[in-house]
Design an enzyme around this catalytic site. Structure first.
Site, PDB file in Angstrom:
ATOM      1  N   HIS A  67      -6.263 -41.198  -9.905  1.00 53.85           N
ATOM      2  CA  HIS A  67      -4.901 -40.731 -10.155  1.00 53.85           C
ATOM      3  C   HIS A  67      -4.613 -39.440  -9.387  1.00 53.85           C
ATOM      4  O   HIS A  67      -3.533 -39.264  -8.816  1.00 53.85           O
ATOM      5  CB  HIS A  67      -4.734 -40.516 -11.671  1.00 53.85           C
ATOM      6  CG  HIS A  67      -3.472 -39.833 -12.052  1.00 53.85           C
ATOM      7  ND1 HIS A  67      -3.426 -38.497 -12.393  1.00 53.85           N
ATOM      8  CD2 HIS A  67      -2.195 -40.286 -12.121  1.00 53.85           C
ATOM      9  CE1 HIS A  67      -2.172 -38.171 -12.680  1.00 53.85           C
ATOM     10  NE2 HIS A  67      -1.408 -39.228 -12.521  1.00 53.85           N
ATOM     11  N   GLU A  70      -3.936 -40.317  -5.875  1.00 59.56           N
ATOM     12  CA  GLU A  70      -2.565 -40.859  -5.770  1.00 59.56           C
ATOM     13  C   GLU A  70      -1.548 -39.709  -5.589  1.00 59.56           C
ATOM     14  O   GLU A  70      -0.697 -39.761  -4.711  1.00 59.56           O
ATOM     15  CB  GLU A  70      -2.257 -41.674  -7.037  1.00 59.56           C
ATOM     16  CG  GLU A  70      -0.835 -42.196  -7.150  1.00 59.56           C
ATOM     17  CD  GLU A  70      -0.210 -41.893  -8.512  1.00 59.56           C
ATOM     18  OE1 GLU A  70       0.747 -41.113  -8.547  1.00 59.56           O
ATOM     19  OE2 GLU A  70      -0.686 -42.437  -9.541  1.00 59.56           O
ATOM     20  N   HIS A  71      -1.675 -38.662  -6.414  1.00 61.20           N
ATOM     21  CA  HIS A  71      -0.761 -37.523  -6.263  1.00 61.20           C
ATOM     22  C   HIS A  71      -0.878 -36.899  -4.875  1.00 61.20           C
ATOM     23  O   HIS A  71       0.123 -36.602  -4.235  1.00 61.20           O
ATOM     24  CB  HIS A  71      -1.104 -36.426  -7.289  1.00 61.20           C
ATOM     25  CG  HIS A  71      -0.405 -36.594  -8.605  1.00 61.20           C
ATOM     26  ND1 HIS A  71       0.357 -35.600  -9.147  1.00 61.20           N
ATOM     27  CD2 HIS A  71      -0.374 -37.626  -9.470  1.00 61.20           C
ATOM     28  CE1 HIS A  71       0.842 -36.008 -10.317  1.00 61.20           C
ATOM     29  NE2 HIS A  71       0.403 -37.237 -10.536  1.00 61.20           N
ATOM     30  N   GLU A 142       0.915 -32.970 -16.674  1.00 59.89           N
ATOM     31  CA  GLU A 142       1.071 -34.406 -16.916  1.00 59.89           C
ATOM     32  C   GLU A 142       0.138 -34.839 -18.060  1.00 59.89           C
ATOM     33  O   GLU A 142       0.535 -35.575 -18.964  1.00 59.89           O
ATOM     34  CB  GLU A 142       0.757 -35.197 -15.633  1.00 59.89           C
ATOM     35  CG  GLU A 142       1.137 -36.670 -15.752  1.00 59.89           C
ATOM     36  CD  GLU A 142       0.881 -37.467 -14.477  1.00 59.89           C
ATOM     37  OE1 GLU A 142       0.409 -36.873 -13.484  1.00 59.89           O
ATOM     38  OE2 GLU A 142       1.139 -38.688 -14.481  1.00 59.89           O
TER      39      GLU A 142
END
Lengths: 432, 423
Positions: A67, A70-71, A142
């Site tokens: 993840h 991905e950012h 997040e």
């Protein structure tokens, strides 16, 4: 380029595997304004132990790294890819699941340009220590947002109750502590191992001309060189067949409690047609037992144990799978007991053949409705592909399922003695 | 799109052949008022409990399944000071099915049955169903607290619009629930049928004449005399009011309400749209770039317009200790917008994003109806094409003058407890 026509659905799918191993699918949709494209790697939060490209020993990487990566893909030397897309009138996004990382855009103009931007940014990693450190603040927020989300906490609480060692029990974004360990070198290691074209699928759906779009993709890929790569070797810890624990209770600042009951899949290694058949069968069974047209739903509703947040679903990928049933409740523990009793009773009663025919119709209608959605088509098609299934087999497979098969799956999957866990969110007492 | 009025239902038919389903959306618009809000909030669920033709939820759901998994939903929303009750029914187009049953006629029958022929006992909704729905609704109202983003929005609206009908919560009030009976609900239902502005949208691969015939035959709405909705005068911003509250949360919610004084239908509405998108409505916006990308303070920081109220709301999830820092970055972005600190290129980029959003929205039946319904609310016709034309014409000066009307009114901050104690 091949094409496959699905006459009943009035759809034609165009497909080609390029020399570098990238699999490309194009589904033209006449009358739509929008084109939607996803570029997906078969790499998600559970792939935390693997042999690096050109390496020989397995390494373990911090939780949440897929993840995090991905950012970070959205940043390059000259700034931020979001800006490039919006200059071209497109909106871009990405998501990471247990098994996939997908990058996507949608636009109603400049499709060629946007498609090149999508492929190019995902195929060009650029990380520095400084930008990696900076991202930690954003991802920490997040994670905090999800920590305050009772439904998310309930779901991961349930996974942690069913699974003892498998990484599916860990939050996709990791924890503040695990992401603090991530370095730019870790990101490059994961990137090089999992973002090879042969591990990826490109899906384009919308108002496009297939020959033309395929040419754009071919030319883009022909201009780049990739070293040859074997299929990634991934390692998952040995996971027990039955559930790890029976129940977990999590206090949170909420007014209304929540209950989720999970049924852990015993045969999590099936793929292809077998998986499709099992997935659809369990979904039909869940509808039969708990759907809004069932007496059971009405009984639970009348007794005040559920409201319209009550829902159920079955998820399966290579290595894990589970049914999840539940929702908001004033008495989460009692609801869990009732859910189990309801399954028990359904197993002991004669199979409701008439209701089954109705539910099958419902599933067919759901699928047709879903085919209105470019997002659904691209994302589900890719998920199916990675599990060796074909999205367009759904209706033929639904037509094949019969009561005998359903009864077999019912006995096998819904093993109440060994495979069932529950997780509860309960209101914590406020001291103010 | 073609429009016809049948039994005082304004019927809008959009024949499109790109979908695999046909969609029916029925909208009932009345005034938002605290006096009957709780009953109105309960109507969607009580009407889904049974009709004269399908006496229970079980029968309705079974009928939907028979219609190849037709999907029915009903809900209430507010748009400015308008209250809107919506029914949506989506049915497979029979041409994709092996046994081509006439689904469209049956869909109109079912929708009509739910809308006009509820199951009743002596002119009131059945007591048992009412008791169950009241219980479930109580839970729904209480659970707004559990979703902290939603909770913060609700608190901000309550504080900011204290003396305005807009503060009325669309789910109604918990304290009204014990007084709700089958009779009071039936009264609210009858009143709604009499007073509301009714629009029916039908989108799909549809034979228009045939469809209108079905509506004529089955949707017999009677004695409907729409009552005009009175909307409050736009209010100027007061001196900013700051409200801080605490709960046991990991992430603080900073929600800021602004008065824009501009609503849908005003000349300045489209400049305001472009302003909002560039300020906080998109990933290239000033809020996203400065609060998230540059300062790493948030995962989300965004603004949105309440188009029929003349309000803008900024939302950001931040660390409890970062209130001052985040607030001052947000204030600075608004100042920069007012001072025209953005380029022609920024404007072009923003327009491209907005136009793309509109074109994407109308690819979805529901999105298309929601877009065009904005016009319906103010009694004008507003197609997507007209929206796009207006956006294209917006100039930098117009954006600046819209920005200058945006004034901060209320700040709501929900923070965590431990962090606060340590700070």
């Amino acid at each position: 380029m091949h094409n496959l026509t699905f006459k009943q659905l009035d759809e034609t799918l165009y497909t080609e595997e390029l020399n570098n191993g990238l699999k490309v699918f194009i589904l033209p949709k006449k009358g739509f304004n929008k084109t939607y494209a996803t570029f997906t790697t078969k790499y998600g939060s559970i792939d935390n132990k693997f042999i690096p490209l050109n390496g020989s020993e397995p390494i373990k990487v911090p939780d949440g790294i897929a993840h995090f990566l991905e950012h970070k893909m959205f940043e390059h030397e000259n700034g931020d890819v979001f800006q490039d897309f919006s200059k071209q009138g497109a909106s871009a996004n990405a998501f990471t699941s247990f098994t996939r990382t997908a990058y996507l855009f949608s636009s109603t103009s400049s499709v060629d340009k946007n498609l090149n931007t999508l492929i190019d940014f995902v195929q060009y990693p650029y990380f520095t220590e400084e930008t990696v450190e900076k991202e930690k603040g954003i991802i920490e927020q997040e994670i905090n947002m999800y920590e305050d989300n009772p439904d998310w906490q309930n779901f991961f609480g349930l996974l942690g109750t069913m699974y003892e060692t498998h990484p599916v029990r860990t939050d996709i974004a990791g924890t503040a502590a695990s992401i603090s360990e991530i370095t730019k070198d870790d990101l490059y290691t994961c990137y090089h191992r999992f973002y090879h074209p042969s591990n990826m699928v490109l899906f384009i759906v919308g108002n496009v001309e297939p020959e033309h779009v395929m040419k754009v993709v071919r030319e883009n890929q022909a201009s780049k060189s990739f070293e040859t790569a074997e299929e990634p070797v991934r390692f998952y810890p040995e996971e027990r067949e039955d559930v790890y624990r029976k129940a977990t209770e999590i206090p949170m600042p909420v007014n209304i409690g929540k209950c989720l009951v999970g049924v852990k899949e015993k045969n999590p290694d099936i793929q292809g047609q077998d998986l499709l058949s099992r997935e659809l069968s369990i979904q039909i069974l869940l509808e039969l037992i708990f759907g809004q047209s069932s007496e059971n739903y009405q009984r639970l509703y009348s007794s005040g144990l559920i409201d319209d947040t009550f829902s159920f679903d079955y998820t399966a990928e290579s290595g894990f799978g589970f049914s999840v049933i539940g929702g908001d409740s004033e008495d989460p523990e009692k609801l869990a007991g009732e859910i189990k009793k309801t399954i028990e009773q359904f197993k002991s009663e004669p199979f409701p053949v008439e209701s089954f025919e109705r539910i099958r119709k419902k599933k067919i209608g759901f699928f047709l409705r879903a085919l209105n959605s470019p997002e659904y088509i691209a994302n589900q098609f890719t998920r199916y592909r990675f599990n060796e299934m074909d999205l367009f087999d759904v209706i033929p497979q639904l037509e094949k399922i019969d009561p005998a098969l359903l009864q077999e799956v019912l006995e096998d999957h819904f093993d109440l003695a060994n495979q069932v866990s529950a997780c509860f969110i309960v209101p914590e007492r406020n001291e103010t | 799109m073609n429009q016809a009025t049948i039994h005082s239902i304004r019927t809008h038919v959009m024949p499109v052949d790109s979908f695999k389903t046909n969609t029916f959306i029925l909208q009932l618009r009345t005034e938002l008022s605290s006096s009957d809000i709780t009953e109105k909030a309960l109507l969607p669920s009580i009407l889904e409990r049974g009709t004269q033709h399908f006496p229970s939820r079980l029968h309705i759901q079974g009928a939907l399944e028979e219609l190849y998994g037709a999907h029915l939903s009903a809900d209430v929303v507010k748009k400015g000071e308008h209250h809107i009750l919506t029914f949506r029914l989506e049915v497979a187009n029979e041409k994709f099915l092996k046994d081509a049953a006439p689904l469209t006629e049956r869909a109109v029958q079912l929708l009509s049955s739910i809308f006009l022929y509820p199951a009743l006992e002596n002119e009131s909704f059945p007591a048992q169903a009412v008791a169950e729905e009241v219980r479930s609704h109580k839970q729904k109202i209480a659970s707004v607290y559990d979703d902290k983003m939603r909770f913060a929005n609700k608190r901000l609206t309550e504080e900011m619009c204290k003396d305005e009908p807009y503060a009325v919560p669309v789910l109604g009030y918990e304290q009204d629930l014990p007084k709700v009976t089958g009779k009071s609900l039936y009264k609210a239902y009858k009143k709604l049928l009499q007073e509301s502005h009714v629009d029916l949208y039908v989108i799909g691969d549809i034979q228009e004449e045939e469809l209108l015939g079905h509506i004529e035959k089955y949707m017999r709405l009677e004695d409907n005399n729409p009552v005009p909705v009175k909307v409050m005068e736009k209010k100027a911003a007061s001196a900013p009011n700051i409200i801080k509250e605490q709960q046991q949360v990991q992430q603080a919610k900073l929600h800021i309400g602004y008065r824009t004084g501009i609503t849908f239908g005003d000349e300045q509405y489209f400049p305001l749209q472009v302003f909002n998108s560039l300020f906080g409505g998109s990933p290239h916006s000033k809020l996203f770039v400065n609060v998230r990308e540059k300062a790493s303070l948030a995962y989300y920081a965004a603004s949105r317009l309440e188009s029929h109220k003349g309000i803008m709301i900024v939302m950001a999830g931040i660390d409890s200790a970062k209130f001052d820092e985040a607030s001052s970055i947000i204030d600075q972005q608004l100042e920069d917008m007012k001072n025209g600190d953005f380029t022609e290129e920024d404007i072009e980029q923003t327009k491209a994003v907005l136009i793309n959003q509109i074109l994407e929205t109308i690819d979805v039946p529901r999105g298309r109806v929601e877009l065009e319904y904005h016009g319906s609310i103010i009694g004008e016709e507003w197609t997507a094409e007209k929206w796009i034309e207006k956006i294209k014409k917006v100039t930098k000066d117009e954006i600046i003058s819209a920005a200058k009307q945006v004034e901060k009114d209320t700040v709501y901050f929900l923070s965590g407890k431990e962090e606060q104690a340590n700070a």
